[in-house]
Write a protein that holds these residues in place. Sequence first.
Motif, mmCIF file in Angstrom:
data_model
loop_
_atom_site.group_PDB
_atom_site.id
_atom_site.type_symbol
_atom_site.label_atom_id
_atom_site.label_comp_id
_atom_site.label_asym_id
_atom_site.label_seq_id
_atom_site.Cartn_x
_atom_site.Cartn_y
_atom_site.Cartn_z
ATOM 1 N N GLY A 148 -17.901 29.099 13.292
ATOM 2 C CA GLY A 148 -18.881 30.341 12.871
ATOM 3 C C GLY A 148 -19.449 31.494 11.810
ATOM 4 N N LEU A 149 -20.977 31.990 11.862
ATOM 5 C CA LEU A 149 -20.767 33.026 11.287
ATOM 6 C C LEU A 149 -20.490 34.078 12.136
ATOM 7 C CD1 LEU A 149 -24.007 30.926 9.958
ATOM 8 C CD2 LEU A 149 -21.837 30.907 8.775
ATOM 9 N N LEU A 150 -20.643 35.039 10.874
ATOM 10 C CA LEU A 150 -20.638 36.366 11.226
ATOM 11 C C LEU A 150 -22.365 36.971 11.299
ATOM 12 C CD1 LEU A 150 -17.820 38.187 8.705
ATOM 13 C CD2 LEU A 150 -18.615 37.489 11.557
ATOM 14 N N ASN A 151 -22.897 36.231 10.087
ATOM 15 C CA ASN A 151 -24.377 36.730 10.145
ATOM 16 C C ASN A 151 -25.098 35.826 9.492
ATOM 17 O OD1 ASN A 151 -26.615 37.739 8.930
ATOM 18 N ND2 ASN A 151 -26.176 39.495 8.243
ATOM 19 N N THR A 152 -26.252 35.003 10.071
ATOM 20 C CA THR A 152 -27.324 33.888 9.704
ATOM 21 C C THR A 152 -27.869 33.930 7.803
ATOM 22 O OG1 THR A 152 -28.525 34.292 11.290
ATOM 23 C CG2 THR A 152 -27.486 32.572 11.800
ATOM 24 N N ARG A 153 -28.128 35.432 8.097
ATOM 25 C CA ARG A 153 -28.428 36.121 6.725
ATOM 26 C C ARG A 153 -28.483 35.195 5.892
ATOM 27 N NH1 ARG A 153 -32.255 40.472 9.736
ATOM 28 N NH2 ARG A 153 -33.765 39.441 10.644
ATOM 29 N N THR A 154 -26.439 35.680 5.715
ATOM 30 C CA THR A 154 -25.985 35.922 4.748
ATOM 31 C C THR A 154 -25.273 34.393 4.907
ATOM 32 O OG1 THR A 154 -23.869 37.101 5.626
ATOM 33 C CG2 THR A 154 -25.960 38.565 4.618
ATOM 34 N N GLY A 155 -24.637 34.027 5.940
ATOM 35 C CA GLY A 155 -24.097 32.921 5.793
ATOM 36 C C GLY A 155 -22.262 33.189 5.957
ATOM 37 N N HIS A 207 -15.566 46.570 6.426
ATOM 38 C CA HIS A 207 -14.941 44.853 6.755
ATOM 39 C C HIS A 207 -15.792 44.197 6.719
ATOM 40 C CE1 HIS A 207 -11.018 47.570 7.636
ATOM 41 N NE2 HIS A 207 -12.064 48.599 8.155
ATOM 42 N N ASP A 208 -14.751 42.575 7.093
ATOM 43 C CA ASP A 208 -16.148 41.896 7.368
ATOM 44 C C ASP A 208 -16.332 41.727 8.920
ATOM 45 O OD1 ASP A 208 -16.470 40.170 5.240
ATOM 46 O OD2 ASP A 208 -15.424 38.254 6.003
ATOM 47 N N THR A 209 -17.372 41.666 9.046
ATOM 48 C CA THR A 209 -18.143 42.600 10.197
ATOM 49 C C THR A 209 -20.045 41.955 11.478
ATOM 50 O OG1 THR A 209 -17.234 44.951 9.580
ATOM 51 C CG2 THR A 209 -18.928 44.947 12.026
ATOM 52 N N ALA A 210 -18.849 41.857 11.943
ATOM 53 C CA ALA A 210 -20.348 40.802 13.087
ATOM 54 C C ALA A 210 -21.581 41.305 12.846
ATOM 55 C CB ALA A 210 -19.801 39.784 13.671
ATOM 56 N N VAL A 211 -22.401 40.634 12.951
ATOM 57 C CA VAL A 211 -23.976 41.062 13.370
ATOM 58 C C VAL A 211 -24.423 40.719 14.700
ATOM 59 C CG1 VAL A 211 -26.586 41.416 12.629
ATOM 60 C CG2 VAL A 211 -24.404 41.725 11.624
ATOM 61 N N GLY A 212 -24.344 41.082 15.702
ATOM 62 C CA GLY A 212 -25.149 40.141 16.831
ATOM 63 C C GLY A 212 -26.333 39.944 16.178
ATOM 64 N N HIS A 213 -26.336 38.720 17.282
ATOM 65 C CA HIS A 213 -27.520 37.810 16.918
ATOM 66 C C HIS A 213 -28.474 37.669 18.505
ATOM 67 C CE1 HIS A 213 -25.283 37.207 13.549
ATOM 68 N NE2 HIS A 213 -26.607 35.972 12.764
ATOM 69 N N ALA A 214 -29.833 37.703 18.702
ATOM 70 C CA ALA A 214 -30.419 36.780 19.481
ATOM 71 C C ALA A 214 -31.558 35.331 19.028
ATOM 72 C CB ALA A 214 -31.595 38.071 20.063
ATOM 73 N N ASP A 215 -31.438 34.529 20.115
ATOM 74 C CA ASP A 215 -31.863 33.805 19.060
ATOM 75 C C ASP A 215 -31.602 33.293 18.039
ATOM 76 O OD1 ASP A 215 -33.731 33.400 22.021
ATOM 77 O OD2 ASP A 215 -35.302 35.160 21.013
#
Length: 445
Positions: free
Chosen positions: A46-53, A200-208
């Motif tokens: 999957g993705l760390l951030n849907t905005r950056t891909g 670092h390559d860091t995940a961002v939290g997501h909702a919906d």
Amino acid sequence: MTIEPRDPLDPDALRARLGELARQHGITGAAIAIAAGDETAEAATGLLNTRTGRPATTDSLFQIGSIAKAWTATLILQLVGEGRLDLDQTAQSVLPELGLPEPVTIRQLLAHTGGFEGDVFVDTGRGDDAIEKLVALLKDVPRLSPPGAVWSYNNAGYVVLGRIVEVLRGVPYNTALRTHLIAPLGLTHAATCADEAILHDTAVGHADGEPVPVWSLMRSNDPAGASLAMRAGDLLAFARAHMRGDPALLPVSSARLMREPQVALPDLGRPGHWGLGWELPRWTGGTVAGHDGSTPGQAATLRLVPDAGVAVALLTNGGDPDPLRAGLVDPILRRLAGVVPPEPPSPPAPPLPIDVPRYAGRYVSDVMAWEVAGDEAGRLWVTVTPLGVMAEHGGPRRFELARLRGDTFVFAEARGGVHPAVAFVGDGDGDRPRFLHTGRLNVRT
């Protein structure tokens, strides 16, 4: 759903299964790491951030949420091992300014039996005095029960423990965390705050499916799990040190002490005990220790089976982690360690009768209100309303409760494939329950 009958330590099979389940349950990004003796397997999807891909990899950092409580507990046990602290001395003996309703011991704080309101989410700034400032506010928290009497999950109790670490080490909590845990474990990617995580390559939290507006909770709650982030493999290193013992971290005797039961959990559909920093669920086939964690849009799971030398760490940043955990982590532990979790509770058929007046009422904590009422058909309903800092995360929701047994109920409709359980708990002074126990004690008003 069970894992496919392939070797769970095969990285290709693990990656395929993780990806399949993540897509099925709307998980934005995930990473998993498995330890079986000296063997290790890791995978990400999957993705760390849907905005950056940006794709998730095994080198990506995710927040571990309340699993950080096990790290705080380890810092405390280090001080106990050095003879600088005793589990049965009071927190007030170290922090004379601590204004809790009653004296409370280190052991009680570690086991979540402090007896006071535990969700105190106040932003006291980003300075090194953030934890000290929050501890000063605890003079106003309500007393819920006598210390040591009832288990009730308590974030503020771990903030107090973090402050004790600061006072006895003479440094801010996150400095002690880095000096006494992160560095001895040789972790090069762990971050204790957003300023470190951005390197670092860091995940961002997501909702919906969308990134949440904040990366972490407030610094004042760091000892309870506000912002500690790392790779799944780093969390596995911590687990291995606890299973094997590590002279640079914690001797075997202290690690075992942390896994000794201190208090039985209420009947919330998950039988077990709580130790000194670890949950000890009652599984078939062996002793399991673990902890879960959540921060805005992220969730984490850590499970250890020390006698088998097996551990699994699962980190996610969006979607519903519960069915992913049940569909992947549980089968892996069954396959590698021979342990089996109890069947999750579900509403009995036919439905059990409900004494509606016994339970109807308003139950409140600092962050949640539960309005319990019956209807014409004799069914029981609860309206859940977030309060205070939690109000910004959503409005009221209404659920039907089905009686499971005794004074324990489950949600009639499953959420994420499970039926959450709640229990009505008395204090011995009357027939009607005084609390609605949801993992925390909510007082009947």
